[in-house]
Design an enzyme around this catalytic site. Structure first.
Site, PDB file in Angstrom:
ATOM      1  N   GLU A 174       2.303   3.498   0.885  1.00  0.00           N
ATOM      2  CA  GLU A 174       3.039   2.285   1.842  1.00  0.00           C
ATOM      3  C   GLU A 174       3.182   2.626   3.176  1.00  0.00           C
ATOM      4  O   GLU A 174       3.618   4.053   3.366  1.00  0.00           O
ATOM      5  CB  GLU A 174       4.398   2.075   0.901  1.00  0.00           C
ATOM      6  CG  GLU A 174       5.139   0.795   1.608  1.00  0.00           C
ATOM      7  CD  GLU A 174       6.694   0.757   0.965  1.00  0.00           C
ATOM      8  OE1 GLU A 174       6.888   0.556  -0.184  1.00  0.00           O
ATOM      9  OE2 GLU A 174       7.427   0.725   2.071  1.00  0.00           O
ATOM     10  N   GLU A 217      10.070   5.894  -3.464  1.00  0.00           N
ATOM     11  CA  GLU A 217      10.707   6.557  -2.370  1.00  0.00           C
ATOM     12  C   GLU A 217      11.826   7.153  -2.991  1.00  0.00           C
ATOM     13  O   GLU A 217      13.109   6.731  -2.911  1.00  0.00           O
ATOM     14  CB  GLU A 217      11.072   5.591  -1.198  1.00  0.00           C
ATOM     15  CG  GLU A 217       9.807   5.264  -0.619  1.00  0.00           C
ATOM     16  CD  GLU A 217       9.918   4.195   0.734  1.00  0.00           C
ATOM     17  OE1 GLU A 217      11.397   4.222   0.987  1.00  0.00           O
ATOM     18  OE2 GLU A 217       9.164   3.967   1.279  1.00  0.00           O
TER      19      GLU A 217
END
Ligand code: IDC
Length: 704
Positions: free
Chosen positions: A319, A217
């Site tokens: 995710e 991320e």
């Protein structure tokens, strides 16, 4: 304080109203695991959300691996994956959606009972695969938080490698996730990323099931920086794993797929030597990550996905969570389902955060569950129950479609040359009864058992005929029927061979287990010679040769006109000295050296040469083995080809018994002829032999 009281009230009511799942949810609300500023505010729990989150698992879990059989592993069904347009497709070109579980950080623990790396175990993975319906495992390799770049690389390496091993053994796909998070700029640990992905792509270059996620991320950083990082790192993976799937994170905690779509990574970015249109097309087998947490991310984030998808960007949800972005707090099941519907429409693969008993809403297990596999319903937290309810029907649908789809392809090999489902189940009612309309299972039976058993899989190919017809194959494969099928599938058909009606043998086998027995063996001679063998092996050249090798040679059977083992042994004392009565060795000697040396295998009827000296005494004037063995059948049957045994016998008994050991010396003649010797030796016959050896012969006495 106020909030907590409110929660307690709800909890009391809810135990009656919605039971255990809700209670478990309430136990989680006190945790404060928040990592991202954007979610700091998302920590209150209201009654609406609580009601919405009360999920029970629709399936009764047993947690016992033996209760489940996966009739084709995910990798058997799909093999190497690739990207086509916006989809992931399998090696047959069919669209695939991966349904994944993400582990928690493999360097983390829940603070007391459980290290999250311990969920990496084969039973856990198998239950996920067979009972939950998961075909993908994600392994988060945190860079920071005491992770890979902060002192924990070697223990994390061990976990990564076990996880890949187990996933591979179970035929599951696996994501190796370089889990940047607090380090929002992927270039922070770029050189470590390069070594990491160089190492793992080399290690797993032959693992079609391994997927590389190069940055979890990125945050507080723009797409250009991420893209430059990707351009730098991906070539190291491509050097080893040119076709593996690679996922690239996107800005804002992997939400801005739209920014990536506006400026995707091109083939020229990865390979600067490309020019023209070859350089400007999208780089192959790269996907871009969308992450969502359903109590935080709504339509505005979904819109990024719609935009990117419409622009043709391949997207992977590596995710997500069904709670808020802290990994804790509220659930929003309705919004999670909305996300899943979007994914369904776009064939987007996904992995759910997280497989642990951490004290947070996103954990799949309740805090009190310390089991590392073998889970049952009461072990599930809301996330776990929702997840199973979501993926298991997808899995069941996939398996049903898969097993009812006619196929002749297994593990990348097309068996249509030897196999046809309808023919097979019609010919063998036992198979129809066992597998019904499950095409995959019937094919698997054919491959794992049917071929060995010589079952016929289609009209054209009969393995017995094929075997009868080709002596080169019989020489190579012997009785291993599966090899004949495989040969036809891979080479035979192309070479123009066929498996049609040949009920009698063409050619004759002379090779077994790589040894060519033709110097000493001929099928027709062998069975012609021995009626017992003809009865059994009349039409079975492999069986006859097996008999010859296992028994015939030891028994001294003759199997061709030019080699008789007794003749061979009689003729060569050097061989007798080495092999004595081990008949088999004479055959092998002839095959390997004797024939080449020009030795002769027939025509000798008495033992030649041989041992005549013992303890320094040369008995040759009264003894040679050829004469001795030929004269006495009792000795021949006792001693066979053992020269030493004959000589020992002659010395210790034969002379006393007056046995004749040479045409040149007859002891009775000797005794009768010489009175002086009779006076000296009387009836002690042995002494006459000794006398002749030591003096008599030199004195010119004779005994024949
Ligand atoms: C969270 C974990 C939590 C942990 C925290 C920091 O659930 O237990 O304390 O990380 O390590 C992400 C991240 C993922 C987060 C998750 C929930 O990729 O690491 O896990 N999340 O916050 N992005 C959005 C949410």
């Amino acid at each position: 304080m106020k909030k907590i009281r409110k929660i307690r009230t709800i909890k009391k009511r809810s135990i009656v109203a919605v039971g255990l799942a809700l209670m478990l949810l309430c136990m989680n609300v006190s945790t404060t695991n928040v990592h991202a500023e954007e979610v700091e505010t998302e920590k209150t729990i209201d009654s609406t959300t609580l009601t919405a989150s009360s999920v029970t698992c629709n399936y009764t879990l047993t947690g016992r691996v033996e209760d489940y059989t996966c009739n084709a592993t995910p990798y058997e069904m799909h093999g190497q994956l690739s990207v086509s347009g916006t989809n992931i497709v399998d090696q047959y070109g069919n669209t695939v959606v991966l349904r994944g579980v993400s582990l928690h950080g493999i360097q983390h623990t829940n603070g007391s009972t459980t290290a999250f790396k311990d969920y990496v175990n084969p039973s856990a993975f198998q239950i996920l695969r067979d009972e939950w319906g998961v075909n993908l495992i994600r392994i988060p390799v945190y860079t920071a938080e005491n992770g890979y770049c902060q002192g924990n690389a070697s223990s994390m390496d061990a976990t990564i490698q076990s996880a890949v091993d187990y996933a591979t053994q179970l035929g599951m796909y696996v994501i190796i996730d370089w889990h940047i998070l607090s380090d929002g700029n992927p270039t922070t640990y770029q050189s470590q990323a390069i070594s990491f992905f160089s190492k793992y792509s080399a290690m797993y270059k032959n693992h079609g099931n391994v997927i590389y996620e190069i940055c979890n991320e990125p945050n507080n950083i723009d797409w250009n920086t991420v893209k430059n990082y990707a351009k730098t790192v991906i070539p190291y993976i491509r050097a080893n794993a040119p076709n593996a799937l690679i996922c690239v994170g996107t800005p804002q905690w992997s939400q801005r797929v739209d920014e990536a779509a506006a400026n995707p990574i091109t083939a020229g970015d990865i390979n600067p030597s490309l020019t023209g249109s070859a350089a400007t097309v999208k780089a192959s087998n790269i996907l871009y990550s969308i992450h969502f947490y359903s109590a935080t991310h709504y339509d505005n984030i979904r819109q990024y996905v719609v935009t990117a998808h419409n622009a043709g960007l391949p997207i992977f949800c590596t995710e997500f969570g069904i709670c808020d972005a802290s990994g804790n707090g509220n659930y929003d099941i309705g919004n999670a389902d909305t996300w899943m519907n979007l994914f369904k429409n776009y064939n987007i693969s996904f992995a759910c955060w997280n497989l642990s008993n951490n004290n947070e809403s996103s954990a799949m297990f309740v805090r009190s569950c310390t089991k590392l596999n073998g889970w049952t319903n009461s072990d599930l937290n809301t996330t776990g129950a929702w997840f199973i309810n979501t993926v298991r029907p997808m899995y069941q649908e996939e398996m049903a479609n898969y097993s009812s789809t006619p196929t002749t392809v297994y593990d990348g090999v097309d068996y249509s040359a030897v196999y046809d489902y309808d023919y097979y189940v019609t010919k063998y009612p036992d198979i129809k009864a066992a597998f019904g309309t499950n095409h995959y299972a019937a094919l698997q039976h054919f491959l794992l058992c049917g071929m060995q058993e010589g079952r016929q899989g289609n009209e054209e190919f009969n393995v017995v005929y094929y075997k009868n017809r080709y002596v080169d194959l019989r020489n190579a494969f012997g009785t291993n029927l599966k090899n004949y099928y495989m040969h036809y599938v891979i080479n035979g058909q192309k070479e123009g061979r066929d498996g049609k009606n040949y009920s009698s043998l063409v050619g004759r086998v002379t090779t077994l287990d790589g040894v060519d027995y033709s110097a000493v063996y001929n099928f027709d001679y062998y069975i012609g010679q021995y009626g017992d063998l003809k009865k059994v092996y009349g039409n079975d050249d492999i069986g006859a040769l097996q008999h010859f090798v296992a028994c015939g040679m030891n028994e001294g059977r003759q199997a061709c006109s030019s080699f008789n083992v007794m003749s061979y042994a009689y003729k060569y004392y050097d061989l007798r000295a080495a092999f004595r009565n081990d008949l088999r060795q004479y055959y092998i000697h002839y095959i390997i050296c004797g024939k080449k040396e020009g030795r002769i295998g027939t025509g000798t009827t008495t033992m030649q040469g041989g041992l005549t000296t013992y303890n320094g005494v040369d008995y040759s004037v009264v003894y040679n083995v050829g004469y001795y063995s030929k004269k006495y059948a009792d000795l021949r049957s006792a001693f066979g080809l053992d020269d030493e045994a004959y000589l020992m016998h002659f010395i210790s008994c034969g002379m006393n018994e007056g046995r004749q050991g040479s045409s040149k010396f007859n002891v009775l003649l000797y005794k009768n002829r010489y009175v002086d010797l009779q006076v000296a030796f009387g009836n002690d016959l042995r002494q006459y032999y000794v006398h002749y050896i030591q003096c008599g012969r030199i004195e010119g006495r004779t005994a024949k």
